[in-house]
Design an enzyme around this catalytic site. Structure first.
Site, PDB file in Angstrom:
ATOM      1  N   PRO A 180       0.819  -1.217   0.000  1.00 22.18           N
ATOM      2  CA  PRO A 180       0.000   0.000   0.000  1.00 22.18           C
ATOM      3  C   PRO A 180       0.852   1.265   0.000  1.00 22.18           C
ATOM      4  CG  PRO A 180      -0.813  -1.576   1.622  1.00 22.18           C
ATOM      5  CD  PRO A 180       0.519  -2.067   1.163  1.00 22.18           C
ATOM      6  N   TYR A 181       1.922   1.255   0.774  1.00 21.16           N
ATOM      7  CA  TYR A 181       2.801   2.421   0.843  1.00 21.16           C
ATOM      8  C   TYR A 181       3.425   2.701  -0.521  1.00 21.16           C
ATOM      9  CZ  TYR A 181       6.668   5.431   2.340  1.00 21.16           C
ATOM     10  OH  TYR A 181       7.547   6.473   2.480  1.00 21.16           O
TER      11      TYR A 181
END
Length: 257
Positions: free
Chosen positions: A150-151
């Site tokens: 996600p990052y």
């Protein structure tokens, strides 16, 4: 560099990279306004540097973002520089173990916040015929990042948004650039290393060495290194620089290995 008479808004500006950038602009003569979600640290920052205005809010919340943007314009009569620094690490897990809630939260904080502050403040910049937007991405924004999907995805998106802003806003005298920091010395990176150590079973020192050895300079980056780049990009010395990815990372060679 001298920023007398200019106003700057920095998100997540009371600690880490944001704090270093805020102090850099303040020391260069700018009128500085920082926002952060951390009320306690925000109060401590306001007491330490009372000349800097501090607003508390959630950068991923549309109404709070709009309110803080309007407060900035009301107080300073406009905005010259916007620095989007808000970001969270997100989960440290293989992609198949990432929950949709964790995915959405990371995207909201890292990407939605950047979009919301840009959307709220671009009309004022367009009216003035000038402005500088500096978005903080990450080395993960162009390498990828194992166990941090996600990052990495959110930081890649910040780069795409910034390049699009440069194209849309250039005719109005507004520049947009992105800084990609490497591994930053400090508490946040310590937490990242701890989480990766727990997930991978490697010692924290082994994980730290992995990050150090992944770049040509064999070193972590200081928050002040990012501050100096932000001031340069906002300055008249960079008046013809827009749509660029500025890596301040010691030159990553084998990120994530």
């Amino acid at each position: 560099m001298n920023f007398d008479g200019q106003s700057v808004l920095i998100t997540a500006g009371v600690s880490g990279i944001g704090r270093a950038i805020a102090l850099g602009f303040y020391n260069a003569g700018a009128s500085v306004h920082v926002m952060d979600i951390d009320k306690t640290t925000g109060q401590q920052f306001a007491e330490a540097v009372p000349e800097i205005m501090v607003s508390i809010g959630d950068a991923s919340n549309e109404s709070q973002t709009q309110c803080i943007a309007e407060q900035h314009i009301y107080t300073y009569g406009g905005i010259d520089v916007l620095v989007n620094c808000v970001g969270i690490a997100g989960p440290t897990s293989p992609v198949q173990d990432v929950s949709l809630d964790d995915w959405h939260r990371c995207m909201a904080v890292n990407l939605d916040s950047t979009f919301l502050y840009c959307r709220a403040l671009i009309p004022n910049m367009r009216s003035a015929g000038r402005g500088s937007i500096i978005n903080i991405s990450s080395t993960a924004g162009w390498h990828g990042y194992p166990l941090r999907s996600p990052y990495a995805a959110s930081k890649w998106a910040v780069i795409g948004l910034t390049k699009t802003l440069a194209m849309e806003l250039g005719p109005y005298g507004i520049r947009a650039n992105v800084i990609c920091p490497g591994s930053i010395n400090g508490d946040r990176m310590d937490r990242v290393i701890h989480a990766e150590s727990e997930q991978s079973g490697r010692s924290q020192q082994d994980v730290r060495n992995k990050y150090t050895n992944s770049c040509s300079l064999r070193t972590f980056i200081d928050a002040e290194d990012i501050s100096r780049m932000a001031l340069f990009l906002a300055s008249s010395d960079a008046s013809r620089i827009t749509g660029q990815i500025m890596n301040v990372d010691g030159h990553i060679e084998n990120f994530g290995s």
